[in-house]
Design an enzyme around this catalytic site. Structure first.
Site, PDB file in Angstrom:
ATOM      1  N   ASP A 181      17.440 125.745  88.474  1.00 23.55           N
ATOM      2  CA  ASP A 181      16.521 126.688  89.104  1.00 23.55           C
ATOM      3  C   ASP A 181      15.417 125.865  89.763  1.00 23.55           C
ATOM      4  O   ASP A 181      15.432 124.627  89.728  1.00 23.55           O
ATOM      5  CB  ASP A 181      15.998 127.715  88.108  1.00 23.55           C
ATOM      6  N   GLU A 182      14.456 126.551  90.371  1.00 25.81           N
ATOM      7  CA  GLU A 182      13.400 125.837  91.100  1.00 25.81           C
ATOM      8  C   GLU A 182      12.530 124.978  90.183  1.00 25.81           C
ATOM      9  O   GLU A 182      11.990 123.958  90.618  1.00 25.81           O
ATOM     10  CB  GLU A 182      12.546 126.806  91.921  1.00 25.81           C
ATOM     11  N   ILE A 208      17.412 126.265  77.722  1.00 26.58           N
ATOM     12  CA  ILE A 208      17.881 127.304  76.800  1.00 26.58           C
ATOM     13  C   ILE A 208      18.548 128.455  77.547  1.00 26.58           C
ATOM     14  O   ILE A 208      19.649 128.877  77.205  1.00 26.58           O
ATOM     15  CB  ILE A 208      16.734 127.804  75.909  1.00 26.58           C
ATOM     16  N   CYS A 266      17.075 123.835  83.733  1.00 22.60           N
ATOM     17  CA  CYS A 266      16.019 124.805  84.046  1.00 22.60           C
ATOM     18  C   CYS A 266      14.754 124.299  83.356  1.00 22.60           C
ATOM     19  O   CYS A 266      14.675 123.120  83.019  1.00 22.60           O
ATOM     20  CB  CYS A 266      16.410 126.225  83.619  1.00 22.60           C
TER      21      CYS A 266
END
Length: 154
Positions: free
Chosen positions: A8-9, A70, A66
């Protein structure tokens, strides 16, 4: 080996570091994004794409990153036949492969520094499933997944 990678970002910068490391080892990498730090994504979408690519056999292993690792692990483990593990230290990283035959390594960019992440990826890439006493346990996981599918008539 062909490896899938996604993030993700929050983890874009670490993904790029890891991707470069893996490619430097002659491993082909399929990048499932995100492709910029400003591209907002739902990490479950990335995790599902990576896990399904392994499920189909398009990639042998995967790395998901990420903020904590998790959420990526939880999502990837929803895909039938996938075993994803959060790896933030050498022991859990090694055991994820040797004892659990995990196909996906998950890490948190807000949890570990890039140098440790690189070390763990290198360790994870050389580890193989040891079988032995762990084989029955991994087989039981697969057996349970099949029983669920059978109960649902899938």
């Amino acid at each position: 080996m062909k490896l899938a990678i996604g993030c993700d970002e929050a983890a874009f910068e670490l993904k790029e570091i890891i991707k470069k490391l893996v490619e430097s080892k002659g491993i082909e990498v399929e990048d499932f994004g995100t492709y910029t730090v400003s591209e907002k994504v739902l990490y479950p979408n990335i995790a599902i794409k990576v896990a399904e690519s392994i499920q189909r056999g398009d990639n042998e292993r995967g790395i998901l990153i990420c903020g904590t690792g998790i959420g990526m692990a939880i999502t990837a483990n929803k895909v039938d036949g996938i075993r994803a593990a959060v790896c933030h230290d050498p022991y859990s990283t090694e055991r994820s492969r040797k004892s659990n035959d995990a196909q996906i390594m998950c890490m948190g960019s807000r949890v570990i520094a890039p140098e440790l992440a690189k070390y763990l990826v290198e360790l994870w890439l050389i580890c193989e499933f040891a079988g032995g006493g762990s084989k029955d346990k991994v087989d039981r996981i697969s057996e349970y997944e099949k029983s669920i599918k059978n109960a649902m008539n899938i």
